[in-house]
Design a protein around this motif. Structure first.
Motif, mmCIF file in Angstrom:
data_model
loop_
_atom_site.group_PDB
_atom_site.id
_atom_site.type_symbol
_atom_site.label_atom_id
_atom_site.label_comp_id
_atom_site.label_asym_id
_atom_site.label_seq_id
_atom_site.Cartn_x
_atom_site.Cartn_y
_atom_site.Cartn_z
ATOM 1 N N GLY A 193 0.726 -1.241 0.100
ATOM 2 C CA GLY A 193 0.062 0.054 -0.021
ATOM 3 C C GLY A 193 0.774 1.331 -0.205
ATOM 4 O O GLY A 193 0.240 2.440 0.107
ATOM 5 N N VAL B 166 2.817 3.564 -2.250
ATOM 6 C CA VAL B 166 2.771 3.900 -3.760
ATOM 7 C C VAL B 166 4.151 4.941 -4.029
ATOM 8 O O VAL B 166 4.355 5.880 -3.258
ATOM 9 C CB VAL B 166 1.629 4.349 -4.407
ATOM 10 N N HIS B 167 4.808 4.698 -4.944
ATOM 11 C CA HIS B 167 5.765 5.544 -5.269
ATOM 12 C C HIS B 167 6.120 5.901 -6.740
ATOM 13 O O HIS B 167 5.575 5.229 -7.500
ATOM 14 C CB HIS B 167 7.144 5.232 -4.824
ATOM 15 N N THR B 168 6.555 7.100 -6.981
ATOM 16 C CA THR B 168 6.972 7.752 -8.271
ATOM 17 C C THR B 168 8.121 8.369 -8.248
ATOM 18 O O THR B 168 8.834 9.087 -7.196
ATOM 19 C CB THR B 168 5.837 8.663 -8.768
ATOM 20 N N VAL C 239 8.721 10.287 -4.652
ATOM 21 C CA VAL C 239 7.737 10.689 -3.610
ATOM 22 C C VAL C 239 6.886 9.603 -3.155
ATOM 23 O O VAL C 239 6.656 8.675 -4.312
ATOM 24 C CB VAL C 239 6.650 11.692 -4.371
ATOM 25 N N LEU D 285 3.620 7.547 -1.147
ATOM 26 C CA LEU D 285 2.411 7.649 -0.755
ATOM 27 C C LEU D 285 2.048 6.751 0.143
ATOM 28 O O LEU D 285 2.252 5.682 -0.276
ATOM 29 C CB LEU D 285 1.620 7.883 -2.128
ATOM 30 N N ASP D 286 1.452 6.868 1.270
ATOM 31 C CA ASP D 286 0.987 5.709 2.113
ATOM 32 C C ASP D 286 -0.474 5.622 2.266
ATOM 33 O O ASP D 286 -0.956 6.617 2.552
ATOM 34 C CB ASP D 286 1.738 6.111 3.674
ATOM 35 N N MET D 287 -0.826 4.787 1.469
ATOM 36 C CA MET D 287 -2.440 4.466 1.129
ATOM 37 C C MET D 287 -3.212 4.395 2.563
ATOM 38 O O MET D 287 -4.425 4.604 2.734
ATOM 39 C CB MET D 287 -2.551 3.431 0.386
ATOM 40 N N HIS E 122 -2.598 8.023 4.796
ATOM 41 C CA HIS E 122 -2.840 9.055 3.796
ATOM 42 C C HIS E 122 -1.801 10.140 3.962
ATOM 43 O O HIS E 122 -1.730 11.345 3.767
ATOM 44 C CB HIS E 122 -4.034 9.890 4.080
ATOM 45 N N ARG E 123 -0.406 9.889 4.150
ATOM 46 C CA ARG E 123 0.590 10.792 4.386
ATOM 47 C C ARG E 123 1.624 10.523 3.209
ATOM 48 O O ARG E 123 1.785 9.452 2.382
ATOM 49 C CB ARG E 123 1.530 10.550 5.611
ATOM 50 N N TYR E 124 2.309 11.727 2.632
ATOM 51 C CA TYR E 124 3.326 11.723 1.757
ATOM 52 C C TYR E 124 4.641 11.903 2.136
ATOM 53 O O TYR E 124 4.955 12.556 3.050
ATOM 54 C CB TYR E 124 2.895 12.800 0.587
ATOM 55 N N PHE E 125 5.630 11.528 1.503
ATOM 56 C CA PHE E 125 7.158 11.660 1.857
ATOM 57 C C PHE E 125 7.881 11.795 0.567
ATOM 58 O O PHE E 125 7.652 11.390 -0.165
ATOM 59 C CB PHE E 125 7.553 10.325 2.490
ATOM 60 N N SER E 126 9.120 12.401 0.836
ATOM 61 C CA SER E 126 9.948 12.665 -0.240
ATOM 62 C C SER E 126 11.072 12.313 -0.044
ATOM 63 O O SER E 126 11.545 12.080 1.360
ATOM 64 C CB SER E 126 10.071 14.466 -0.914
#
Lengths: 95, 336
Positions: free
Chosen positions: A15, A17-19, A27, A29-31, A34-38
């Protein structure tokens, strides 16, 4: 010194997701939370290696080679990132 | 979504003209007696809502508010709100409505339909985004930001200075080859009381069609002049993240793509529905911020002060957007 993390493999929590960005950063994305990390370029490199199943013990060698670091320094950097990513709930030990 | 055509069918007993007007205000649909469609929208009778469009037990509840629930499963979405139930698949939307639905504010009626439409688009790899689209001089831009950040005010200012217009508050984003294309999702304007009072400066909506939306807002279709400014799609060259400042002058600051991506994620519709589509949506937003010049814009009083100050802001935004010379926003004359 061999740290705890080098004794086992790590993998992304299901769960997450990264790009990858053009500049080599990433970046995450923790599904679940709902937090984002770089991640900076070297962090993205380490994440990429871990998420494709590279053993933790080998990641430090790859980092040392790519960034012309001595192995001990590369190992510390890898351990620190793994510790931070684990604390954030983004990495799990791969049984 | 390229060439996607929506056809609306209402069974007898449903106020089809009213429903058509409501839906057309959002999405520019075609009536049922026209040709074939990519997506059919069928509105069923008001009389059997309790058992209509059942949600299977296997569906996963993904969002719930006091007035609305949304489920996902098996390439389908279900939505239930006050007096309305919908099921959206890739090429079909079933809607069952009751009299209770019409007692909702227009704002909520639109919201129910928008959620259903965005869910359907998601199954077609088209993603909703909270923002406005504008074009001038072959240069497309997206204006985005949190609610109350001044998106509509800035959009009205630019429209009054001659920009073309895609959509207010909701746009659709899709990958088109190597670029991200944006399309109109909502043609009417949601206006605040203050915006209505500023109508003398920004006469861009149809004053005769203003209806109360609820939530302190009013809905109007584009004015005759603005209708001529309508454009259906573009490839954006710049994205502006708005906030409202207290200074006289508007300030624009360029930001890096990774910062822009974090800001864009905040405005992405349905981002956490499931990991598979989230991955596609994340990659689409990454492509968007890398194809665009990205800016923070702090709107000053010049955005509403006078035609002259608005013209200066307009020129500043166009100039910033044109710094990105790699994107041609309007291609092949295929504007609608």
């Amino acid at each position: 010194m061999t740290t705890q993390s080098t004794k086992c493999n790590m993998k992304p929590k299901p769960g997450v997701v990264h790009t990858e960005m053009e500049a080599g950063t990433a970046v995450l994305l923790d599904m679940e939370t709902h937090r984002y990390f770089s991640l900076n370029e070297s962090g993205a490199f380490i994440w990429n290696k871990l998420s494709t199943g590279t053993p933790v013990a080998d990641v430090a060698s790859l980092v040392a080679e790519r960034y012309s670091l001595d192995h001990a320094k590369a190992q510390r950097d890898v351990d620190n990132l793994i510790s931070e990513l684990s604390k954030a709930g983004l990495l799990l030990k791969d049984a | 979504m390229s060439g996607m055509r929506f056809v609306l069918t209402c069974v007898p007993g449903v106020d089809s003209q009213w429903f058509f007007t409501l839906w057309n205000d959002l999405f520019a649909v075609t009536k049922a007696d026209e040709i074939t469609s990519d997506v059919s929208i069928q509105v069923s009778s008001t009389s059997h809502v309790p058992g209509a469009i059942p949600v299977p037990a296997s569906a996963r509840l993904i969002a719930e508010t006091p007035t609305r629930s949304l489920w996902s499963g098996n390439d389908k979405f279900w939505m239930q709100g006050n007096g309305i139930k919908c099921a959206a698949s890739k090429s079909n939307i079933d809607i069952a409505i009751s009299k209770e639905f019409w007692a909702n504010t227009l704002f909520k009626q639109r919201d129910f339909l928008l959620v259903t439409m965005v869910s359907m688009l998601r199954l077609n790899d088209v993603y909703g985004f909270h923002g406005n689209g504008l074009v001038r001089d072959n240069t497309g831009i997206i204006i985005t930001g949190n609610s109350g950040a001044g998106k509509t005010t800035l959009t009205h200012a630019l429209l009054s200075d001659g920009w073309q217009y895609l959509s207010d508050d909701a746009i659709a984003l899709e990958i088109d080859g190597p670029v991200v294309r944006t399309r109109a999702l909502r043609r009417g304007f949601a206006l605040t009381e203050q915006a209505l009072q500023r109508g003398g400066i920004n006469p861009i909506w149809d004053k005769n069609s203003v209806r109360e939306l609820g939530n302190g807002k009013y809905l109007s279709g584009p004015s005759v002049a603005t209708e001529r400014q309508f454009i259906g799609q573009c490839v954006p060259a710049a994205i502006f993240f708005t906030s409202v400042g207290t200074a006289d002058a508007t300030v624009i600051t360029q930001i890096k793509p990774v910062e822009a991506l974090f800001l864009a994620l905040e405005q992405a519709a349905g981002l956490f529905v499931d990991a598979k589509s989230a991955s596609s949506q994340l990659n689409l937003l990454k492509t968007l911020v890398e194809q665009c010049a990205c800016y923070r814009i702090v709107a000053g009083r010049d955005v509403i002060a006078s035609k002259e100050t608005i013209a200066r802001v307009s020129e500043m935004i166009l100039s910033a957007a044109k710094k990105n010379k790699s994107v041609s926003s309007v291609d092949n004359g295929a504007l609608k």
